[in-house]
Design a protein around this motif. Structure first.
Motif, PDB file in Angstrom:
ATOM      1  N   GLU A 261       2.699  36.792  28.081  1.00 52.80           N
ATOM      2  CA  GLU A 261       4.069  37.324  28.142  1.00 52.80           C
ATOM      3  C   GLU A 261       5.026  36.351  28.817  1.00 52.80           C
ATOM      4  OE1 GLU A 261       3.991  42.174  28.130  1.00 52.80           O
ATOM      5  OE2 GLU A 261       3.984  41.151  30.055  1.00 52.80           O
ATOM      6  N   GLU A 262       4.539  35.657  29.829  1.00 52.97           N
ATOM      7  CA  GLU A 262       5.388  34.738  30.593  1.00 52.97           C
ATOM      8  C   GLU A 262       5.528  33.382  29.926  1.00 52.97           C
ATOM      9  OE1 GLU A 262       3.334  34.788  34.292  1.00 52.97           O
ATOM     10  OE2 GLU A 262       3.802  36.900  34.663  1.00 52.97           O
ATOM     11  N   GLY A 263       4.882  33.214  28.770  1.00 54.96           N
ATOM     12  CA  GLY A 263       4.981  31.954  28.050  1.00 54.96           C
ATOM     13  C   GLY A 263       4.107  30.846  28.602  1.00 54.96           C
ATOM     14  N   GLN A 264       3.184  31.190  29.490  1.00 54.04           N
ATOM     15  CA  GLN A 264       2.307  30.187  30.079  1.00 54.04           C
ATOM     16  C   GLN A 264       1.075  29.907  29.218  1.00 54.04           C
ATOM     17  OE1 GLN A 264       1.264  31.664  33.950  1.00 54.04           O
ATOM     18  NE2 GLN A 264       3.311  31.407  34.790  1.00 54.04           N
ATOM     19  N   LEU A 265       0.725  30.844  28.359  1.00 49.86           N
ATOM     20  CA  LEU A 265      -0.502  30.765  27.585  1.00 49.86           C
ATOM     21  C   LEU A 265      -0.162  31.039  26.126  1.00 49.86           C
ATOM     22  CD1 LEU A 265      -3.464  30.254  28.393  1.00 49.86           C
ATOM     23  CD2 LEU A 265      -3.787  32.729  28.486  1.00 49.86           C
ATOM     24  N   THR A 266      -0.637  30.171  25.247  1.00 50.02           N
ATOM     25  CA  THR A 266      -0.322  30.272  23.829  1.00 50.02           C
ATOM     26  C   THR A 266      -1.503  30.819  23.048  1.00 50.02           C
ATOM     27  OG1 THR A 266       1.200  28.382  23.965  1.00 50.02           O
ATOM     28  CG2 THR A 266       0.367  28.966  21.775  1.00 50.02           C
ATOM     29  N   LEU A 267      -1.254  31.803  22.186  1.00 47.94           N
ATOM     30  CA  LEU A 267      -2.269  32.304  21.268  1.00 47.94           C
ATOM     31  C   LEU A 267      -2.223  31.469  19.998  1.00 47.94           C
ATOM     32  CD1 LEU A 267      -1.742  36.181  21.563  1.00 47.94           C
ATOM     33  CD2 LEU A 267      -3.299  34.716  22.867  1.00 47.94           C
ATOM     34  N   ARG A 268      -3.383  31.064  19.533  1.00 49.12           N
ATOM     35  CA  ARG A 268      -3.443  30.211  18.345  1.00 49.12           C
ATOM     36  C   ARG A 268      -4.248  30.940  17.275  1.00 49.12           C
ATOM     37  NH1 ARG A 268      -6.630  26.557  20.108  1.00 49.12           N
ATOM     38  NH2 ARG A 268      -6.237  24.968  18.523  1.00 49.12           N
ATOM     39  N   ILE A 269      -3.629  31.150  16.124  1.00 53.16           N
ATOM     40  CA  ILE A 269      -4.227  31.934  15.047  1.00 53.16           C
ATOM     41  C   ILE A 269      -4.561  31.006  13.891  1.00 53.16           C
ATOM     42  CG2 ILE A 269      -3.964  33.940  13.557  1.00 53.16           C
ATOM     43  CD1 ILE A 269      -3.740  34.509  16.610  1.00 53.16           C
ATOM     44  N   SER A 270      -5.802  31.061  13.433  1.00 49.62           N
ATOM     45  CA  SER A 270      -6.230  30.249  12.298  1.00 49.62           C
ATOM     46  C   SER A 270      -6.007  30.980  10.981  1.00 49.62           C
ATOM     47  CB  SER A 270      -7.710  29.874  12.450  1.00 49.62           C
ATOM     48  OG  SER A 270      -8.194  29.215  11.308  1.00 49.62           O
ATOM     49  N   GLU A 271      -6.509  32.221  10.878  1.00 48.08           N
ATOM     50  CA  GLU A 271      -6.405  33.004   9.649  1.00 48.08           C
ATOM     51  C   GLU A 271      -6.245  34.481  10.017  1.00 48.08           C
ATOM     52  OE1 GLU A 271      -6.726  32.048   6.406  1.00 48.08           O
ATOM     53  OE2 GLU A 271      -7.517  30.006   6.532  1.00 48.08           O
ATOM     54  N   VAL A 272      -5.495  35.203   9.212  1.00 48.31           N
ATOM     55  CA  VAL A 272      -5.429  36.668   9.293  1.00 48.31           C
ATOM     56  C   VAL A 272      -5.837  37.192   7.930  1.00 48.31           C
ATOM     57  CG1 VAL A 272      -4.017  38.697   9.737  1.00 48.31           C
ATOM     58  CG2 VAL A 272      -3.577  36.582  11.006  1.00 48.31           C
ATOM     59  N   LEU A 273      -6.971  37.901   7.884  1.00 49.59           N
ATOM     60  CA  LEU A 273      -7.563  38.337   6.622  1.00 49.59           C
ATOM     61  C   LEU A 273      -7.811  39.847   6.665  1.00 49.59           C
ATOM     62  CD1 LEU A 273     -10.235  35.498   6.296  1.00 49.59           C
ATOM     63  CD2 LEU A 273      -8.076  35.660   5.037  1.00 49.59           C
ATOM     64  N   PRO A 274      -7.848  40.502   5.503  1.00 51.34           N
ATOM     65  CA  PRO A 274      -8.179  41.928   5.484  1.00 51.34           C
ATOM     66  C   PRO A 274      -9.675  42.158   5.715  1.00 51.34           C
ATOM     67  CG  PRO A 274      -7.913  41.119   3.256  1.00 51.34           C
ATOM     68  CD  PRO A 274      -7.517  39.985   4.170  1.00 51.34           C
ATOM     69  N   PHE A 275     -10.023  43.366   6.117  1.00 53.16           N
ATOM     70  CA  PHE A 275     -11.430  43.720   6.321  1.00 53.16           C
ATOM     71  C   PHE A 275     -12.288  43.307   5.127  1.00 53.16           C
ATOM     72  CE2 PHE A 275     -11.022  47.580   9.448  1.00 53.16           C
ATOM     73  CZ  PHE A 275     -10.566  46.723  10.421  1.00 53.16           C
ATOM     74  N   GLU A 276     -11.736  43.455   3.931  1.00 52.93           N
ATOM     75  CA  GLU A 276     -12.511  43.167   2.716  1.00 52.93           C
ATOM     76  C   GLU A 276     -12.912  41.701   2.614  1.00 52.93           C
ATOM     77  OE1 GLU A 276     -10.544  46.996   2.312  1.00 52.93           O
ATOM     78  OE2 GLU A 276      -9.803  45.017   2.926  1.00 52.93           O
ATOM     79  N   ASP A 277     -12.267  40.836   3.379  1.00 57.66           N
ATOM     80  CA  ASP A 277     -12.610  39.406   3.380  1.00 57.66           C
ATOM     81  C   ASP A 277     -13.449  39.024   4.596  1.00 57.66           C
ATOM     82  OD1 ASP A 277     -11.344  38.936   1.006  1.00 57.66           O
ATOM     83  OD2 ASP A 277      -9.525  38.098   1.892  1.00 57.66           O
ATOM     84  N   ALA A 278     -14.162  39.988   5.168  1.00 57.82           N
ATOM     85  CA  ALA A 278     -14.965  39.704   6.364  1.00 57.82           C
ATOM     86  C   ALA A 278     -16.015  38.623   6.094  1.00 57.82           C
ATOM     87  CB  ALA A 278     -15.642  40.971   6.871  1.00 57.82           C
ATOM     88  N   ALA A 279     -16.646  38.655   4.923  1.00 56.82           N
ATOM     89  CA  ALA A 279     -17.651  37.640   4.606  1.00 56.82           C
ATOM     90  C   ALA A 279     -17.020  36.253   4.584  1.00 56.82           C
ATOM     91  CB  ALA A 279     -18.318  37.954   3.269  1.00 56.82           C
ATOM     92  N   ARG A 280     -15.837  36.155   4.011  1.00 52.83           N
ATOM     93  CA  ARG A 280     -15.141  34.866   3.994  1.00 52.83           C
ATOM     94  C   ARG A 280     -14.801  34.416   5.407  1.00 52.83           C
ATOM     95  NH1 ARG A 280      -9.002  33.732   2.537  1.00 52.83           N
ATOM     96  NH2 ARG A 280      -9.006  31.473   2.771  1.00 52.83           N
TER      97      ARG A 280
END
Length: 300
Positions: A261-280
Protein backbone atom coordinates in the motif's frame (compact mmCIF):
# COMPACT_ATOMS: atom_id res chain seq x y z
CA UNK A 1 -19.27 -24.12 -7.18
CA UNK A 2 -16.19 -24.98 -9.22
CA UNK A 3 -12.73 -25.76 -7.86
CA UNK A 4 -9.42 -26.91 -9.28
CA UNK A 5 -8.67 -30.41 -7.98
CA UNK A 6 -6.38 -33.39 -8.39
CA UNK A 7 -7.85 -36.87 -8.24
CA UNK A 8 -4.43 -38.51 -8.55
CA UNK A 9 -0.79 -37.47 -8.67
CA UNK A 10 1.02 -36.93 -11.92
CA UNK A 11 1.52 -34.51 -14.82
CA UNK A 12 -0.37 -31.20 -15.20
CA UNK A 13 -3.09 -33.16 -16.99
CA UNK A 14 -4.32 -34.56 -13.65
CA UNK A 15 -5.66 -31.09 -12.79
CA UNK A 16 -9.38 -30.72 -13.39
CA UNK A 17 -12.17 -28.25 -12.70
CA UNK A 18 -14.79 -30.01 -10.61
CA UNK A 19 -18.14 -29.07 -9.14
CA UNK A 20 -17.97 -29.10 -5.35
CA UNK A 21 -20.24 -27.99 -2.55
CA UNK A 22 -20.04 -24.36 -1.49
CA UNK A 23 -18.69 -24.33 2.07
CA UNK A 24 -20.39 -22.65 5.00
CA UNK A 25 -18.43 -20.54 7.51
CA UNK A 26 -18.10 -22.13 10.93
CA UNK A 27 -17.27 -20.42 14.21
CA UNK A 28 -14.42 -17.96 13.69
CA UNK A 29 -14.61 -18.32 9.91
CA UNK A 30 -15.30 -16.02 7.01
CA UNK A 31 -16.78 -17.07 3.67
CA UNK A 32 -14.74 -15.57 0.83
CA UNK A 33 -15.65 -15.18 -2.83
CA UNK A 34 -12.30 -15.85 -4.46
CA UNK A 35 -10.81 -13.27 -6.83
CA UNK A 36 -7.62 -15.23 -7.53
CA UNK A 37 -5.36 -17.97 -6.23
CA UNK A 38 -1.65 -18.17 -7.00
CA UNK A 39 0.32 -21.11 -8.38
CA UNK A 40 3.46 -21.97 -6.41
CA UNK A 41 6.25 -24.56 -6.69
CA UNK A 42 4.74 -26.40 -3.72
CA UNK A 43 1.57 -26.88 -5.77
CA UNK A 44 3.65 -28.60 -8.44
CA UNK A 45 5.24 -30.84 -5.80
CA UNK A 46 1.84 -31.84 -4.42
CA UNK A 47 0.43 -32.48 -7.88
CA UNK A 48 3.41 -34.64 -8.89
CA UNK A 49 3.30 -36.55 -5.62
CA UNK A 50 6.68 -35.32 -4.37
CA UNK A 51 4.66 -34.08 -1.40
CA UNK A 52 1.65 -36.39 -1.72
CA UNK A 53 -1.70 -35.14 -0.56
CA UNK A 54 -3.13 -37.34 2.21
CA UNK A 55 -6.61 -36.66 0.82
CA UNK A 56 -7.83 -37.19 -2.74
CA UNK A 57 -9.49 -35.54 -4.47
CA UNK A 58 -7.73 -32.45 -3.18
CA UNK A 59 -8.28 -28.79 -4.03
CA UNK A 60 -4.97 -27.13 -4.90
CA UNK A 61 -3.59 -23.76 -3.86
CA UNK A 62 -2.19 -21.91 -0.85
CA UNK A 63 -2.57 -18.17 -1.32
CA UNK A 64 -5.74 -16.35 -2.15
CA UNK A 65 -7.40 -12.98 -2.46
CA UNK A 66 -11.11 -12.28 -2.41
CA UNK A 67 -14.13 -10.58 -0.88
CA UNK A 68 -15.90 -11.54 2.34
CA UNK A 69 -19.50 -12.51 1.61
CA UNK A 70 -20.51 -13.92 5.02
CA UNK A 71 -19.09 -14.37 8.51
CA UNK A 72 -19.45 -17.28 10.90
CA UNK A 73 -20.49 -17.19 14.55
CA UNK A 74 -18.04 -15.25 16.68
CA UNK A 75 -16.21 -13.73 13.73
CA UNK A 76 -15.60 -10.05 14.38
CA UNK A 77 -12.53 -8.97 12.40
CA UNK A 78 -14.20 -8.70 8.99
CA UNK A 79 -17.55 -7.71 7.54
CA UNK A 80 -19.35 -8.48 4.31
CA UNK A 81 -17.67 -6.65 1.43
CA UNK A 82 -14.19 -6.53 2.96
CA UNK A 83 -11.30 -7.34 0.62
CA UNK A 84 -8.85 -9.86 2.08
CA UNK A 85 -5.70 -11.78 1.28
CA UNK A 86 -4.62 -14.95 3.06
CA UNK A 87 -2.35 -17.98 3.12
CA UNK A 88 -3.63 -21.43 4.07
CA UNK A 89 -1.87 -24.78 3.73
CA UNK A 90 -3.82 -27.67 2.17
CA UNK A 91 -1.16 -30.25 3.02
CA UNK A 92 -3.09 -31.81 5.89
CA UNK A 93 -6.62 -31.92 4.54
CA UNK A 94 -6.53 -31.21 0.81
CA UNK A 95 -8.60 -28.05 1.33
CA UNK A 96 -6.82 -25.69 -1.06
CA UNK A 97 -8.01 -22.23 -2.03
CA UNK A 98 -8.39 -22.50 -5.82
CA UNK A 99 -12.18 -22.47 -5.71
CA UNK A 100 -15.00 -20.02 -6.29
CA UNK A 101 -15.67 -19.80 -2.53
CA UNK A 102 -13.65 -20.80 0.51
CA UNK A 103 -14.46 -20.85 4.22
CA UNK A 104 -11.38 -19.50 5.95
CA UNK A 105 -10.39 -18.97 9.58
CA UNK A 106 -10.52 -15.20 9.98
CA UNK A 107 -7.22 -15.31 11.88
CA UNK A 108 -5.45 -16.26 8.62
CA UNK A 109 -6.77 -13.28 6.65
CA UNK A 110 -5.58 -9.67 6.49
CA UNK A 111 -6.94 -6.65 4.58
CA UNK A 112 -5.82 -6.73 0.97
CA UNK A 113 -3.67 -3.80 -0.22
CA UNK A 114 -6.05 -1.09 -1.31
CA UNK A 115 -3.85 0.18 -4.15
CA UNK A 116 -3.74 -2.98 -6.29
CA UNK A 117 -6.31 -5.01 -8.19
CA UNK A 118 -7.81 -7.55 -5.82
CA UNK A 119 -6.87 -10.53 -7.99
CA UNK A 120 -3.24 -9.33 -8.08
CA UNK A 121 -3.09 -9.33 -4.27
CA UNK A 122 -2.99 -13.14 -4.41
CA UNK A 123 0.61 -12.81 -5.62
CA UNK A 124 1.72 -11.62 -2.18
CA UNK A 125 1.34 -14.18 0.62
CA UNK A 126 3.49 -17.26 0.10
CA UNK A 127 6.27 -15.67 -1.92
CA UNK A 128 6.65 -12.54 0.21
CA UNK A 129 6.40 -14.42 3.51
CA UNK A 130 9.02 -16.93 2.34
CA UNK A 131 11.39 -14.13 1.37
CA UNK A 132 10.88 -12.10 4.55
CA UNK A 133 11.32 -15.12 6.79
CA UNK A 134 14.45 -16.21 4.93
CA UNK A 135 15.97 -12.78 5.49
CA UNK A 136 14.96 -12.92 9.16
CA UNK A 137 17.12 -16.03 9.54
CA UNK A 138 20.17 -13.90 8.80
CA UNK A 139 19.44 -11.72 11.84
CA UNK A 140 18.65 -8.00 12.12
CA UNK A 141 22.31 -7.03 12.35
CA UNK A 142 23.40 -8.78 9.15
CA UNK A 143 25.82 -6.57 7.23
CA UNK A 144 27.58 -9.04 4.96
CA UNK A 145 27.43 -9.69 1.25
CA UNK A 146 24.23 -11.39 0.07
CA UNK A 147 23.51 -13.03 -3.30
CA UNK A 148 19.95 -13.99 -4.25
CA UNK A 149 19.62 -16.70 -6.89
CA UNK A 150 16.43 -16.56 -8.93
CA UNK A 151 16.24 -12.81 -8.34
CA UNK A 152 13.70 -12.26 -11.12
CA UNK A 153 11.31 -14.92 -9.83
CA UNK A 154 8.48 -14.52 -7.36
CA UNK A 155 10.31 -15.34 -4.10
CA UNK A 156 13.70 -14.10 -5.27
CA UNK A 157 12.24 -10.81 -6.45
CA UNK A 158 10.67 -10.23 -3.04
CA UNK A 159 13.95 -11.20 -1.34
CA UNK A 160 15.83 -8.55 -3.32
CA UNK A 161 13.20 -5.88 -2.59
CA UNK A 162 12.94 -6.70 1.11
CA UNK A 163 16.72 -6.91 1.57
CA UNK A 164 17.09 -3.48 -0.03
CA UNK A 165 14.36 -2.11 2.27
CA UNK A 166 16.44 -3.31 5.22
CA UNK A 167 19.30 -1.18 3.95
CA UNK A 168 21.33 -4.15 2.71
CA UNK A 169 22.94 -4.22 -0.73
CA UNK A 170 21.91 -7.55 -2.25
CA UNK A 171 23.30 -8.96 -5.46
CA UNK A 172 21.05 -10.88 -7.81
CA UNK A 173 21.45 -13.83 -10.17
CA UNK A 174 18.92 -14.02 -13.00
CA UNK A 175 18.58 -14.54 -16.72
CA UNK A 176 20.41 -11.98 -18.85
CA UNK A 177 17.17 -10.45 -20.09
CA UNK A 178 16.07 -9.73 -16.52
CA UNK A 179 19.11 -7.74 -15.43
CA UNK A 180 17.37 -4.37 -15.62
CA UNK A 181 14.33 -5.61 -13.70
CA UNK A 182 16.48 -7.08 -10.92
CA UNK A 183 18.44 -3.85 -10.62
CA UNK A 184 15.16 -1.88 -10.40
CA UNK A 185 14.06 -4.18 -7.56
CA UNK A 186 17.09 -3.05 -5.58
CA UNK A 187 20.04 -5.29 -6.49
CA UNK A 188 23.38 -3.50 -6.29
CA UNK A 189 24.91 -5.88 -8.83
CA UNK A 190 23.35 -8.41 -11.18
CA UNK A 191 24.81 -11.60 -12.64
CA UNK A 192 23.32 -13.55 -15.52
CA UNK A 193 23.43 -17.26 -16.28
CA UNK A 194 26.30 -16.63 -18.68
CA UNK A 195 28.47 -14.91 -16.06
CA UNK A 196 31.02 -16.66 -13.90
CA UNK A 197 30.08 -15.99 -10.29
CA UNK A 198 32.99 -14.80 -8.15
CA UNK A 199 34.07 -17.81 -6.09
CA UNK A 200 33.73 -17.38 -2.34
CA UNK A 201 32.70 -13.73 -2.65
CA UNK A 202 29.48 -13.83 -0.59
CA UNK A 203 28.73 -14.38 3.06
CA UNK A 204 25.29 -15.78 2.22
CA UNK A 205 23.53 -17.15 -0.84
CA UNK A 206 19.73 -17.39 -0.73
CA UNK A 207 18.80 -19.84 -3.46
CA UNK A 208 15.27 -19.31 -4.70
CA UNK A 209 15.84 -21.01 -8.06
CA UNK A 210 17.12 -24.50 -7.32
CA UNK A 211 20.73 -23.64 -8.18
CA UNK A 212 22.79 -25.71 -5.72
CA UNK A 213 25.98 -25.01 -7.66
CA UNK A 214 25.86 -21.41 -6.43
CA UNK A 215 27.29 -22.66 -3.15
CA UNK A 216 30.63 -22.02 -4.88
CA UNK A 217 29.95 -18.29 -4.49
CA UNK A 218 29.79 -18.61 -0.67
CA UNK A 219 32.95 -17.91 1.31
CA UNK A 220 34.43 -20.60 3.53
CA UNK A 221 32.32 -20.78 6.67
CA UNK A 222 29.49 -18.78 5.10
CA UNK A 223 25.84 -19.79 4.73
CA UNK A 224 23.74 -21.27 1.94
CA UNK A 225 19.99 -20.98 2.47
CA UNK A 226 17.93 -23.09 0.06
CA UNK A 227 14.27 -22.27 -0.54
CA UNK A 228 13.96 -25.22 -2.96
CA UNK A 229 14.15 -28.44 -0.91
CA UNK A 230 14.59 -30.70 -3.94
CA UNK A 231 17.85 -29.03 -5.02
CA UNK A 232 20.09 -28.75 -1.96
CA UNK A 233 23.90 -28.93 -2.24
CA UNK A 234 26.15 -31.07 -0.10
CA UNK A 235 27.94 -29.00 2.54
CA UNK A 236 31.49 -28.01 1.68
CA UNK A 237 34.25 -25.76 3.05
CA UNK A 238 32.41 -25.44 6.38
CA UNK A 239 29.55 -23.66 4.60
CA UNK A 240 26.36 -24.01 6.62
CA UNK A 241 23.58 -25.40 4.42
CA UNK A 242 20.03 -24.71 5.56
CA UNK A 243 16.65 -25.44 3.96
CA UNK A 244 13.69 -23.22 4.71
CA UNK A 245 9.97 -23.42 3.96
CA UNK A 246 7.30 -20.84 4.64
CA UNK A 247 5.60 -20.37 8.03
CA UNK A 248 2.06 -18.99 8.02
CA UNK A 249 2.18 -15.68 9.88
CA UNK A 250 -0.81 -13.34 9.50
CA UNK A 251 0.72 -10.35 11.36
CA UNK A 252 3.79 -10.51 9.10
CA UNK A 253 1.54 -10.82 6.05
CA UNK A 254 -0.37 -7.74 7.19
CA UNK A 255 2.87 -5.78 7.48
CA UNK A 256 3.86 -6.86 3.97
CA UNK A 257 0.45 -5.86 2.60
CA UNK A 258 0.89 -2.42 4.13
CA UNK A 259 4.30 -2.14 2.43
CA UNK A 260 2.51 -2.74 -0.86
CA UNK A 261 0.00 0.00 0.00
CA UNK A 262 2.83 2.39 0.83
CA UNK A 263 4.52 1.73 -2.50
CA UNK A 264 7.55 0.10 -0.90
CA UNK A 265 6.90 -3.37 -2.30
CA UNK A 266 5.94 -4.21 -5.88
CA UNK A 267 3.74 -7.14 -6.91
CA UNK A 268 4.88 -8.75 -10.13
CA UNK A 269 2.37 -10.74 -12.18
CA UNK A 270 3.43 -13.15 -14.92
CA UNK A 271 0.07 -14.55 -16.08
CA UNK A 272 -3.60 -14.35 -15.07
CA UNK A 273 -5.47 -17.42 -16.32
CA UNK A 274 -8.92 -18.93 -15.71
CA UNK A 275 -9.34 -22.05 -13.56
CA UNK A 276 -9.85 -24.03 -16.77
CA UNK A 277 -6.22 -23.30 -17.73
CA UNK A 278 -4.78 -24.69 -14.48
CA UNK A 279 -2.84 -27.39 -16.36
CA UNK A 280 -1.26 -24.74 -18.56
CA UNK A 281 -0.41 -22.65 -15.50
CA UNK A 282 1.38 -25.59 -13.89
CA UNK A 283 3.22 -26.39 -17.12
CA UNK A 284 4.39 -22.77 -17.45
CA UNK A 285 5.72 -22.68 -13.90
CA UNK A 286 7.31 -26.10 -14.29
CA UNK A 287 9.15 -24.98 -17.43
CA UNK A 288 10.91 -22.27 -15.42
CA UNK A 289 11.76 -18.70 -16.24
CA UNK A 290 8.50 -17.11 -15.09
CA UNK A 291 8.85 -13.53 -13.95
CA UNK A 292 6.42 -12.98 -11.10
CA UNK A 293 3.34 -14.96 -10.10
CA UNK A 294 0.94 -17.00 -12.16
CA UNK A 295 -2.63 -16.46 -10.94
CA UNK A 296 -5.79 -18.48 -11.49
CA UNK A 297 -9.19 -16.82 -11.42
CA UNK A 298 -12.68 -18.35 -11.32
CA UNK A 299 -14.03 -16.01 -13.98
CA UNK A 300 -17.51 -14.54 -14.01
Amino acid sequence: MKAVVINSHGSPDVLAVAETQTPQPGPGDILVRVAAAAVNPVDLAVRRGDIPSPVLPAVVGWDVSGTVVAVGPGSTRFAEGDRIVALRSPLGDGAGVTAEYIALAEALAVPAPANVALEHAAALPLAALTAEQALDRLGPEFSGRLLVSGAAGAVGGFAVQLAALRGWRPAGLARAGDARTVAELGACEVFSDTDALPAGAYDVVIDAAGRPETIAAVRDGGRFLSLTPFAVPEPERSVGVDVYGVRIDAPMLDALARRVEEGQLTLRISEVLPFEDAARAHALLEAGGTRGKILLTPGS
